[in-house]
Structure formats: structure tokens, C-alpha cells
Design an enzyme around this catalytic site. Structure first.
Site, mmCIF file in Angstrom:
data_model
loop_
_atom_site.group_PDB
_atom_site.id
_atom_site.type_symbol
_atom_site.label_atom_id
_atom_site.label_comp_id
_atom_site.label_asym_id
_atom_site.label_seq_id
_atom_site.Cartn_x
_atom_site.Cartn_y
_atom_site.Cartn_z
ATOM 1 N N HIS A 113 -14.867 -46.907 21.146
ATOM 2 C CA HIS A 113 -14.867 -45.197 21.500
ATOM 3 C C HIS A 113 -14.938 -44.184 20.351
ATOM 4 O O HIS A 113 -15.158 -43.218 20.535
ATOM 5 C CB HIS A 113 -13.566 -44.929 22.343
ATOM 6 C CG HIS A 113 -13.563 -45.535 23.695
ATOM 7 N ND1 HIS A 113 -14.459 -45.513 24.685
ATOM 8 C CD2 HIS A 113 -12.516 -46.267 24.327
ATOM 9 C CE1 HIS A 113 -14.143 -46.082 25.720
ATOM 10 N NE2 HIS A 113 -12.773 -46.750 25.512
HETATM 11 ZN ZN LIG Z 1 -11.299 -50.310 27.744
#
Ligand SMILES: [Zn+2]
Ligand SMILES: [Zn+2]
Length: 388
Positions: free
Chosen positions: A132
């Protein structure tokens, strides 16, 4: 698939990536993973190697210099830098965050280097997979994006086609963002629909300029059968067509039914089937050049250690029998480190069967609709027919 060199990159300091008590990403999960793999003899089948932290220049393959400086300030002072996503509930500020994060990226780079130079056929960093992290911000428990740095490093070394497959329950948004319009990198993420789960991206329409960003947005509750049906309907045809020089896979195991943060409801048996399928595809489509990372996974005792022990065993070419009991020594360690009761066997005892999409699709079925949405968005870019 036996007889090849498989490297597992590990350093005890990888457990210093620690956002503190109460945070879901607790480093005990990788500690218990390595302990279980060791007790079961899985690590005897591989070559162990250490790693050095990624350098600033390596991190800058993905991250801005301003961001790296901000992470270093947090690292030195422990004080938040909210403009860079550090010091939030998801990504608490902690002293040493730069060193801990750079070491994780260094471990994935060591795996990439081993595979790219041919020192190893496959290489693993279970502490990696921080998919992320964005160019200039921490996000979703991720500070530096180790898979993206490794892929950018491979491109810099002359790779012309790298494929990334992300089976974490969350969208691999940071990796997708870095290579969105780059035809040299095929990113495929299978995840719970962004309508119900962080980070809220990963719709099939996010396909990049040339159809090299692939998103399979699965309905909550899809289970082993639905997940594997979707995987086999999308991943093998695209990898065969793309023919990567290197395959990098991210193995977040938060797709499991017991994971506290998500709802895809897979079993360990289903996850194990996915590992085996990716192993076969690495050999079939990428001449066996395979870099493997961990990822999310927040059931620290009953899911992560077993999932990634199977993962290492699969990569090593010596998969473990699902009925194998967990070693008593490991059960004692679990009790001592977490106060919880360890699972008694290595899987959930399920049979991860699925019906292949080639036999036809049912428009009334939400999984089939998800599969078709992805195939319609992506397959024509690659000269493939979206219809089964
Ligand atoms: Zn995850
Ligand atoms: Zn192999």
C-alpha cells in the site's frame, strides 16, 4: 520443480517493523512463521541468506526524496509527520521506522537480486509485501513499498517484462500506482471489492493505458471455490500471454475466514492451492524466476504462521501434507509468546475444489459477474476473448 536453488531471506531484525502494542500488524506473526517452518524442517530444504537495508537511491526508485527524509525524521524523533501519512492510527510513528522499513525493502531486493542473477531460482521474503505504500506517503501499515522497489530495480537492470500477482485480500494499490501506465509491468490484484474494504480502489475499470493493471474485485464471502474459480479465469491466460521474464507474487493471507480485518472467507487449504498454482505458473510462464513476499494477515497465531510455512514449503518444492500435526515445541512457543492456543494441524482440512470458468458463466452469480467485469476490461488489450 525439485533440484533448484531456493533462497529464504531472513534477519531477526526484520521483526523490528513494529507499530506498537494493539496494532494489527504485529511482528510476532513472522517470528511464529519462521519458528514453525524451522520446527517442521522446511528451512532445511532452502538456502538461508541475510540482507542489508535498502539504500536511499534504491528507495528513490519508488519514493520521493522528501518522503524518505520525512520517514528519517520520524525515525530519529518518533514524532508524527501527518502530511506523509505517518503518525496516524493505521501508521503510528515510531523511533527507528526508517531502518526497520528499509531492511524489509532490502530483504525483498536481496530476493530479487538472487533471482535476477540466477543465484537462486526462487527467493522469498515473508516479511515483505508492503503493497500500500505510495510514492510520498505511508498507507495501510506500509511505509516503503518493497515489491514496487524490487520491480523498479529489475527494470533498471534491464528486465523488459515483470509480472506482479497480489493475492492479499486488499487491493495492491501502491504497486499498481507506480506502474499504472508502464507496459513493462503487468500487475494483477485479486481482492475483496473496494465497495466493502480498504483502500477503496481496485475496480476492473482501473486498467492503465494498455491493460497492464488488472483488478479482480471479489464479493465478500466468496470462499475457496469462488476465489480459485476467479484466479484460474484471469491469472493463467494473462501470464501466458504476457510471458514475464520474472514473476513477483505478494501473499497476504488476510483472505482467510478468520482474518479480523476482511471477509473473503478462504481456508488454509484454498490458500495453499493458490501457492501451488502460482508455483506452476512461475515455471510455465517465467522460466522459474520467482520472487515471493508475504503481505497482510492479522490472525497472528491460527493463520499467518501456517499459511506462510506452507508458502515456503511450496516454493522449496517440498509441499507439506495438510494433515501434518503442528510440532509440540511450536505450540509451547505460541502459548509463551501470545497466551493463545496453537492450532493442532497444518490446515483447516478442507477440500479446495472449484468449477472452472471455461465450462460457462452464470450472469446471476456475483463471482462470475466479477470475473466477467475483469475479463471484459482487460482481455481485449491482450488479444484474448473475454467470453469463456
Ligand atoms: Zn491486506
Ligand atoms: Zn520451482
Amino acid at each position: 520443480m525439485n533440484g533448484e536453488t531456493v533462497r529464504v531471506v531472513w534477519d531477526d531484525a526484520l521483526t523490528s517493523y513494529d507499530f506498537g502494542p494493539g496494532h494489527p500488524l504485529a511482528p510476532v506473526r513472522v517470528e511464529l512463521t519462521m519458528a514453525l517452518a524451522e520446527e517442521l524442517g522446511v528451512l532445511d530444504e532452502v538456502e538461508m541468506a541475510g540482507c542489508a537495508p535498502a539504500t536511499d537511491d534504491e528507495l528513490a526508485l519508488v519514493h520521493t526524496r522528501d518522503y524518505i527524509e520525512a520517514v528519517k525524521r520520524v525515525s530519529a524523533t518518533g514524532r508524527p509527520e501527518p502530511a506523509y501519512g505517518l503518525g496516524t492510527d493505521d501508521n503510528p510513528a515510531f523511533a527507528g521506522v526508517h531502518q526497520a522499513s528499509a531492511l524489509i525493502t532490502g530483504a525483498t531486493l536481496a530476493a530479487a537480486r538472487a533471482v535476477w542473477t540466477g543465484e537462486a531460482g526462487h527467493a522469498v521474503n515473508v516479511a515483505g509485501g508492503l503493497h500500500h505504500a505510495m510514492a510520498a506517503a505511508a498507507s495501510g501499515f506500509c511505509v516503503y513499498n518493497d515489491p514496487a522497489v524490487a520491480i523498479a530495480w529489475l527494470l533498471e537492470r534491464g528486465a523488459s517484462r515483470v509480472a506482479y500477482v497480489d493475492v492479499d485480500v486488499h487491493h495492491g494499490d501502491g504497486v499498481q500506482a507506480r506502474f499504472y501506465d508502464d507496459p513493462r509491468v503487468l500487475t494483477i490484484s485479486l481482492h475483496e471489492s473496494p465497495r466493502t474494504l480498504f483502500p477503496g480502489t481496485g475496480f476492473p475499470g482501473e486498467h492503465g493505458a494498455q491493460g497492464t493493471a488488472v483488478n479482480v474485485a471479489l464479493p465478500a464471502g466468496c470462499g475457496d471455490g469462488g476465489w480459485l474459480r476467479a484466479f484460474h479465469a484471469v491469472v493463467p491466460p494473462l501470464l501466458r500471454e504476457f510471458a514475464p521474464e520474472v514473476l513477483l507474487t505478494q501473499h497476504g493471507c488476510d483472505s482467510h475466514a478468520l482474518d479480523p480485518l476482511a471477509n473473503l472467507m478462504l481456508s488454509l487449504d484454498g490458500q495453499r492451492a493458490a501457492y501451488a498454482a502460482l508455483h506452476e505458473l512461475a515455471h510455465e510462464t517465467a522460466r522459474g524466476r520467482w520472487i515471493v513476499t508475504g503481505g497482510g494477515g492479522y490472525e497472528l497465531v491460527r493463520v499467518v504462521p501456517r499459511a506462510w510455512t506452507h508458502l515456503i514449503a511450496e516454493v522449496s518444492g517440498h509441499p507439506l501434507d495438510p494433515a501434518t500435526p503442528t510440532p509440540p515445541e511450536w505450540r509451547r512457543l505460541v502459548a509463551e509468546r501470545t497466551g493463545e492456543t496453537a492450532p493442532l494441524t497444518l490446515t483447516d482440512g478442507r477440500n479446495p475444489e472449484f468449477h472452472d470458468f471455461s465450462s460457462g458463466y452464470d450472469p446471476a452469480d456475483s463471482i462470475d459477474r466479477a470475473i466477467m467485469a475483469t475479463r471484459k476490461a482487460i482481455f481485449p488489450f491482450h488479444g484474448l476473448d473475454p467470453l469463456p
